[in-house]
Each structure stands twice: as structure tokens, then as C-alpha cells.
Design a protein around this motif. Structure first.
Motif, PDB file in Angstrom:
ATOM      1  N   LEU A   1      33.160 -52.078 -31.938  1.00  0.00           N
ATOM      2  CA  LEU A   1      34.507 -52.649 -31.962  1.00  0.00           C
ATOM      3  C   LEU A   1      35.085 -52.794 -30.561  1.00  0.00           C
ATOM      4  CD1 LEU A   1      35.983 -50.651 -34.986  1.00  0.00           C
ATOM      5  CD2 LEU A   1      35.043 -52.969 -34.986  1.00  0.00           C
ATOM      6  N   ASP A   2      34.595 -51.976 -29.621  1.00  0.00           N
ATOM      7  CA  ASP A   2      35.110 -52.023 -28.251  1.00  0.00           C
ATOM      8  C   ASP A   2      34.470 -53.119 -27.417  1.00  0.00           C
ATOM      9  OD1 ASP A   2      36.814 -49.673 -28.467  1.00  0.00           O
ATOM     10  OD2 ASP A   2      34.941 -48.530 -28.552  1.00  0.00           O
ATOM     11  N   ILE A   3      33.317 -53.646 -27.844  1.00  0.00           N
ATOM     12  CA  ILE A   3      32.623 -54.649 -27.025  1.00  0.00           C
ATOM     13  C   ILE A   3      32.474 -55.994 -27.730  1.00  0.00           C
ATOM     14  CG2 ILE A   3      31.327 -52.862 -25.806  1.00  0.00           C
ATOM     15  CD1 ILE A   3      28.891 -53.636 -27.504  1.00  0.00           C
ATOM     16  N   ASN A   4      32.831 -56.062 -29.008  1.00  0.00           N
ATOM     17  CA  ASN A   4      32.741 -57.313 -29.758  1.00  0.00           C
ATOM     18  C   ASN A   4      34.144 -57.739 -30.162  1.00  0.00           C
ATOM     19  OD1 ASN A   4      32.389 -59.375 -31.688  1.00  0.00           O
ATOM     20  ND2 ASN A   4      30.440 -58.542 -32.355  1.00  0.00           N
ATOM     21  N   PRO A   5      34.678 -58.817 -29.579  1.00  0.00           N
ATOM     22  CA  PRO A   5      36.061 -59.204 -29.864  1.00  0.00           C
ATOM     23  C   PRO A   5      36.280 -59.674 -31.295  1.00  0.00           C
ATOM     24  CG  PRO A   5      34.957 -60.898 -28.561  1.00  0.00           C
ATOM     25  CD  PRO A   5      34.029 -59.724 -28.618  1.00  0.00           C
ATOM     26  N   HIS A   6      35.213 -60.007 -32.013  1.00  0.00           N
ATOM     27  CA  HIS A   6      35.354 -60.505 -33.379  1.00  0.00           C
ATOM     28  C   HIS A   6      34.939 -59.478 -34.431  1.00  0.00           C
ATOM     29  CE1 HIS A   6      36.116 -64.417 -31.637  1.00  0.00           C
ATOM     30  NE2 HIS A   6      34.943 -64.413 -31.030  1.00  0.00           N
ATOM     31  N   ALA A   7      34.515 -58.301 -34.001  1.00  0.00           N
ATOM     32  CA  ALA A   7      34.045 -57.294 -34.943  1.00  0.00           C
ATOM     33  C   ALA A   7      35.214 -56.620 -35.651  1.00  0.00           C
ATOM     34  CB  ALA A   7      33.197 -56.252 -34.222  1.00  0.00           C
ATOM     35  N   THR A   8      34.990 -56.282 -36.907  1.00  0.00           N
ATOM     36  CA  THR A   8      35.950 -55.524 -37.705  1.00  0.00           C
ATOM     37  C   THR A   8      35.197 -54.396 -38.404  1.00  0.00           C
ATOM     38  OG1 THR A   8      35.634 -56.875 -39.699  1.00  0.00           O
ATOM     39  CG2 THR A   8      37.313 -57.608 -38.124  1.00  0.00           C
ATOM     40  N   PRO A   9      35.892 -53.363 -38.828  1.00  0.00           N
ATOM     41  CA  PRO A   9      35.204 -52.289 -39.562  1.00  0.00           C
ATOM     42  C   PRO A   9      34.497 -52.807 -40.812  1.00  0.00           C
ATOM     43  CG  PRO A   9      37.355 -51.542 -38.829  1.00  0.00           C
ATOM     44  CD  PRO A   9      37.301 -53.013 -38.538  1.00  0.00           C
ATOM     45  N   GLU A  10      35.116 -53.774 -41.502  1.00  0.00           N
ATOM     46  CA  GLU A  10      34.500 -54.336 -42.701  1.00  0.00           C
ATOM     47  C   GLU A  10      33.191 -55.046 -42.354  1.00  0.00           C
ATOM     48  OE1 GLU A  10      38.567 -53.408 -43.178  1.00  0.00           O
ATOM     49  OE2 GLU A  10      37.656 -54.833 -41.770  1.00  0.00           O
ATOM     50  N   TRP A  11      33.182 -55.777 -41.230  1.00  0.00           N
ATOM     51  CA  TRP A  11      31.978 -56.499 -40.782  1.00  0.00           C
ATOM     52  C   TRP A  11      30.859 -55.512 -40.452  1.00  0.00           C
ATOM     53  CZ3 TRP A  11      29.854 -56.943 -35.661  1.00  0.00           C
ATOM     54  CH2 TRP A  11      28.865 -57.939 -35.522  1.00  0.00           C
ATOM     55  N   LEU A  12      31.222 -54.408 -39.802  1.00  0.00           N
ATOM     56  CA  LEU A  12      30.225 -53.400 -39.458  1.00  0.00           C
ATOM     57  C   LEU A  12      29.649 -52.744 -40.707  1.00  0.00           C
ATOM     58  CD1 LEU A  12      31.891 -51.651 -36.379  1.00  0.00           C
ATOM     59  CD2 LEU A  12      29.947 -53.208 -36.373  1.00  0.00           C
ATOM     60  N   ARG A  13      30.512 -52.476 -41.668  1.00  0.00           N
ATOM     61  CA  ARG A  13      30.026 -51.850 -42.903  1.00  0.00           C
ATOM     62  C   ARG A  13      29.106 -52.800 -43.675  1.00  0.00           C
ATOM     63  NH1 ARG A  13      35.147 -49.195 -42.847  1.00  0.00           N
ATOM     64  NH2 ARG A  13      36.154 -50.950 -43.892  1.00  0.00           N
ATOM     65  N   GLU A  14      29.411 -54.089 -43.614  1.00  0.00           N
ATOM     66  CA  GLU A  14      28.568 -55.076 -44.296  1.00  0.00           C
ATOM     67  C   GLU A  14      27.176 -55.110 -43.670  1.00  0.00           C
ATOM     68  OE1 GLU A  14      28.487 -59.890 -45.211  1.00  0.00           O
ATOM     69  OE2 GLU A  14      30.288 -58.941 -44.391  1.00  0.00           O
ATOM     70  N   ILE A  15      27.126 -55.061 -42.343  1.00  0.00           N
ATOM     71  CA  ILE A  15      25.828 -55.039 -41.670  1.00  0.00           C
ATOM     72  C   ILE A  15      25.094 -53.738 -41.975  1.00  0.00           C
ATOM     73  CG2 ILE A  15      24.704 -54.996 -39.408  1.00  0.00           C
ATOM     74  CD1 ILE A  15      26.906 -56.808 -38.379  1.00  0.00           C
ATOM     75  N   GLN A  16      25.837 -52.640 -42.008  1.00  0.00           N
ATOM     76  CA  GLN A  16      25.237 -51.330 -42.258  1.00  0.00           C
ATOM     77  C   GLN A  16      24.663 -51.235 -43.670  1.00  0.00           C
ATOM     78  OE1 GLN A  16      27.740 -47.690 -42.550  1.00  0.00           O
ATOM     79  NE2 GLN A  16      26.747 -47.086 -40.634  1.00  0.00           N
ATOM     80  N   SER A  17      25.184 -52.051 -44.580  1.00  0.00           N
ATOM     81  CA  SER A  17      24.724 -51.994 -45.974  1.00  0.00           C
ATOM     82  C   SER A  17      23.449 -52.797 -46.198  1.00  0.00           C
ATOM     83  CB  SER A  17      25.821 -52.520 -46.909  1.00  0.00           C
ATOM     84  OG  SER A  17      26.061 -53.907 -46.656  1.00  0.00           O
ATOM     85  N   ALA A  18      22.925 -53.435 -45.155  1.00  0.00           N
ATOM     86  CA  ALA A  18      21.678 -54.191 -45.288  1.00  0.00           C
ATOM     87  C   ALA A  18      20.541 -53.247 -45.664  1.00  0.00           C
ATOM     88  CB  ALA A  18      21.366 -54.911 -43.989  1.00  0.00           C
ATOM     89  N   PRO A  19      19.477 -53.758 -46.314  1.00  0.00           N
ATOM     90  CA  PRO A  19      18.348 -52.895 -46.713  1.00  0.00           C
ATOM     91  C   PRO A  19      17.754 -52.157 -45.526  1.00  0.00           C
ATOM     92  CG  PRO A  19      18.178 -55.048 -47.760  1.00  0.00           C
ATOM     93  CD  PRO A  19      19.298 -55.147 -46.759  1.00  0.00           C
ATOM     94  N   LEU A  20      17.328 -50.930 -45.754  1.00  0.00           N
ATOM     95  CA  LEU A  20      16.748 -50.106 -44.700  1.00  0.00           C
ATOM     96  C   LEU A  20      15.432 -50.708 -44.205  1.00  0.00           C
ATOM     97  CD1 LEU A  20      17.325 -46.500 -46.096  1.00  0.00           C
ATOM     98  CD2 LEU A  20      18.626 -47.664 -44.291  1.00  0.00           C
ATOM     99  N   ASN A  21      15.202 -50.523 -42.925  1.00  0.00           N
ATOM    100  CA  ASN A  21      13.938 -50.903 -42.274  1.00  0.00           C
ATOM    101  C   ASN A  21      13.647 -52.396 -42.347  1.00  0.00           C
ATOM    102  OD1 ASN A  21      13.373 -48.100 -41.760  1.00  0.00           O
ATOM    103  ND2 ASN A  21      12.683 -47.931 -43.889  1.00  0.00           N
ATOM    104  N   GLN A  22      14.659 -53.206 -42.582  1.00  0.00           N
ATOM    105  CA  GLN A  22      14.484 -54.650 -42.571  1.00  0.00           C
ATOM    106  C   GLN A  22      15.283 -55.250 -41.410  1.00  0.00           C
ATOM    107  OE1 GLN A  22      15.043 -56.769 -46.224  1.00  0.00           O
ATOM    108  NE2 GLN A  22      13.870 -55.305 -47.449  1.00  0.00           N
ATOM    109  N   SER A  23      14.655 -56.205 -40.742  1.00  0.00           N
ATOM    110  CA  SER A  23      15.295 -56.812 -39.584  1.00  0.00           C
ATOM    111  C   SER A  23      16.368 -57.800 -40.019  1.00  0.00           C
ATOM    112  CB  SER A  23      14.240 -57.526 -38.730  1.00  0.00           C
ATOM    113  OG  SER A  23      14.847 -58.165 -37.636  1.00  0.00           O
ATOM    114  N   LEU A  24      17.489 -57.730 -39.350  1.00  0.00           N
ATOM    115  CA  LEU A  24      18.607 -58.631 -39.607  1.00  0.00           C
ATOM    116  C   LEU A  24      18.981 -59.299 -38.286  1.00  0.00           C
ATOM    117  CD1 LEU A  24      20.834 -59.668 -41.552  1.00  0.00           C
ATOM    118  CD2 LEU A  24      22.227 -57.722 -40.824  1.00  0.00           C
ATOM    119  N   MET A  25      18.861 -60.633 -38.219  1.00  0.00           N
ATOM    120  CA  MET A  25      19.140 -61.344 -36.974  1.00  0.00           C
ATOM    121  C   MET A  25      20.369 -62.229 -37.154  1.00  0.00           C
ATOM    122  SD  MET A  25      16.569 -63.615 -34.595  1.00  0.00           S
ATOM    123  CE  MET A  25      15.669 -62.130 -34.145  1.00  0.00           C
ATOM    124  N   PHE A  26      21.262 -62.173 -36.184  1.00  0.00           N
ATOM    125  CA  PHE A  26      22.480 -62.987 -36.259  1.00  0.00           C
ATOM    126  C   PHE A  26      23.029 -63.187 -34.851  1.00  0.00           C
ATOM    127  CE2 PHE A  26      23.462 -58.533 -36.836  1.00  0.00           C
ATOM    128  CZ  PHE A  26      24.531 -58.303 -35.983  1.00  0.00           C
TER     129      PHE A  26
END
Length: 316
Positions: free
Chosen positions: A81-106
Motif C-alpha cells: 500500500l505504501d509503494i502502489n498508488p492504486h493498491a487497496t486492502p481489498e485488492w491485496l486480499r483478492e490477490i492473496q486468495s489466488a490458488p497456492l503455488n500458482q503463478s499470477l501475472m498482472f
């Protein structure tokens, strides 16, 4: 020879020595491997971040520090949140909920210590260790790639506009896979819905006037065999009876062994030019031979047929 007596034993001091010897070879090797890995990571041009379940950075590479302009100690006290001007806690939680050990590119944005905002591409993976969730992100700045993409897009728009104005379409034949790629202007000239076009050389031949198909194929094949420039005029016949005249120019390309790979060319709509040429030819051939009708009436009749419009029969 005089005999020497043995030294007298030292008096008992009453002190006993006990010791424990530990083999720390494996620990030293593990420490060396860890240091080697960290040095290798720090040599990477990509920034690497390790996040804890609370989103705080647990590890940041040297490249991460360089890209953001912070010290390692400063970054370890931060979150995305300190280095991404568009990041929100909800956005971080959504990324964190991705399947384990799978690559996510964005793609997203980072902001450095000086306030500069720049685009980045992130390859993120989440995993668990000792029951705890961690996130590993490999981050690459893509400012240059975005600049090139924007320049290419501007060039593409300019090219498409130039083609539209000049009624010049472009095409590219993948000879190996028999895939034909048309520019938007080519589809406009042919008046074909791109979603309904088979995109093969055979499909293109089917659009050519039946009387011109054999000649077009012969010139095309001869160009591939001889490595010569492809140039041919042909007509398009539409269901409503209209005819367009097309001038095709192209050039085949080969691999190192001389095998044909691609055929790239252009299609120019020369219908208006051909109408003028045919009209001038009509005038030259007809002259003032009226044959029962005035020259102007005959010319009006001819132009009406050529342009598919009604003519005024009272002319002349």
C-alpha cells in the motif's frame, strides 16, 4: 652413565574438564548456500519482494531498493500500500486468495521515494511454510516496453488512417501454416466482415472475379517459384453485380534453405482509375460514330452502365 629419575607427579588440583564437540558442518554449508542465494538475488535486475500474511515485506532484494529509492530497512517497515498508488486492502486480499503455488501475472504501478509513478509487471506466487502464508513477487519495470507499445500503436493508427485515405490495404500470407492476415482497409475494400472470413489463400481466391482467378493464382505461384515481385490486376465481383478493380503488389520471403515462408503485399483499389481509363477508351473508340444516337447520349448510356446509375435519355 648416570641414571635420571622420573619427574615427580604434580599434586592433584581437584579440577575436572568436561567438553562438548558439535559438528556444525551442515549449518555452515546451509549458511553459505543462503548467502550465495542472496547474492544471486541481489544481482537480478528484477525486484523481488517476500510478503507475510499481514502484507508486510519480510524480504526485499537490492533491485527492489534501487527501483524504489528506499533502504532495505525502510522497505521492511512498509507494505504494498505504501509503494502502489492504486493498491487497496481489498485488492491485496483478492490477490492473496489466488490458488497456492500458482503463478499470477498482472500489470500495475509503483511509486518511488521521489514520487515518480511507473508501470510494472508482477509475477506473484503464494505458498505456505510452517503453516504460515507468504507471497513472493518478482517485479519488473516496463516503462520502456510501454513507450514502445504506445509508439507502435500510434504508428499503427497512422498506417491504418493512411491506408483508409489511399484505399490501400495490406496483407501477409503465412505460407507454412496457410494463414492470411488482412489489414482493416483490405476488409473495407473487399466489403467483408472479418469475423466471417476464413483467412486462407484459398478464401482470398474465392473473392476474385471468376474470370480472373486462374491468372491471379498463376502470377502468385510464379512469384514464389522465381522469387520475383508479384503484381497483378484483378476484379472483385459482388453479389449485387458491382465490380471493383484491384491492383495487387507483393513479395515472397524465404528461410535460409530457400523454403518460402511468407508473402507480404498490398491491395490498391483502382476502381475509379479504371473507370476513367475505360471512359477514355470508349471515347477514343467511339469517336463521332453515332450509329443512330448522339455521341453524348451514347456516352451517358455507357457511364450509366459503368457507374450503375440512371442516365437522362433526353441528352442530345
Amino acid at each position: 652413565m648416570e641414571a635420571k629419575s622420573a619427574p615427580a607427579p604434580e599434586p592433584d588440583s581437584g579440577i575436572e574438564w568436561h567438553g562438548l564437540m558439535l559438528d556444525i558442518t551442515e549449518r555452515k554449508l546451509a549458511q553459505q548456500r543462503l548467502e550465495l542465494l542472496e547474492r544471486a538475488i541481489d544481482l537480478s535486475s528484477d525486484a523481488i519482494f517476500l510478503l507475510g500474511e499481514d502484507f508486510r515485506f519480510r524480504y526485499v532484494s537490492a533491485a527492489a531498493c534501487r527501483s524504489l529509492g528506499y533502504s532495505r530497512e525502510q522497505l521492511l517497515a512498509m507494505t504494498p500500500l505504501d509503494i502502489n498508488p492504486h493498491a487497496t486492502p481489498e485488492w491485496l486480499r483478492e490477490i492473496q486468495s489466488a490458488p497456492l503455488n500458482q503463478s499470477l501475472m498482472f500489470e500495475t504501478w509503483h511509486r518511488d521515494s521521489g514520487g515518480r509513478i511507473f508501470p510494472v509487471e508482477i509475477n506473484a506466487t503464494h505458498f505456505k511454510d510452517d503453516g504460515k502464508l507468504f507471497g513472493l513477487s518478482v517485479v519488473r519495470e516496463i516503462s520502456e516496453r510501454k513507450r514502445i507499445e504506445q509508439a507502435l500503436q500510434s504508428s499503427r493508427v497512422a498506417l491504418e488512417e493512411a491506408q483508409r485515405i489511399g484505399h490501400i490495404g495490406s496483407w501477409d500470407v503465412d505460407i507454412v501454416n496457410d494463414v492470411l492476415t488482412w489489414s482493416d482497409e483490405t476488409f473495407r475494400i473487399w466489403e467483408i466482415d472479418k469475423t466471417k472470413f476464413a483467412a486462407t489463400f484459398e478464401a482470398f481466391v474465392d473473392t476474385v472475379h471468376p474470370e480472373d482467378r486462374a491468372r491471379v493464382v498463376q502470377v502468385y505461384n510464379a512469384s514464389i517459384v522465381e522469387g520475383s515481385r508479384y503484381e497483378v490486376e484483378h476484379r472483385l465481383l459482388f453479389p449485387d453485380g458491382r465490380v471493383k478493380y484491384i491492383l495487387e503488389r507483393g513479395q515472397p520471403y524465404y528461410d535460409a534453405d530457400g523454403k518460402p515462408l511468407r508473402f507480404i503485399g498490398t491491395s490498391l483499389d483502382i476502381t475509379e482509375r479504371k473507370r476513367i481509363e475505360n471512359t477514355l477508351q470508349f471515347i477514343a473508340q467511339r469517336g463521332w460514330q453515332v450509329d443512330g444516337e448522339s455521341f453524348l447520349t451514347a456516352l451517358a448510356r455507357y457511364l450509366g452502365q459503368t457507374l450503375a446509375v440512371d442516365y437522362v435519355s433526353s441528352i442530345g
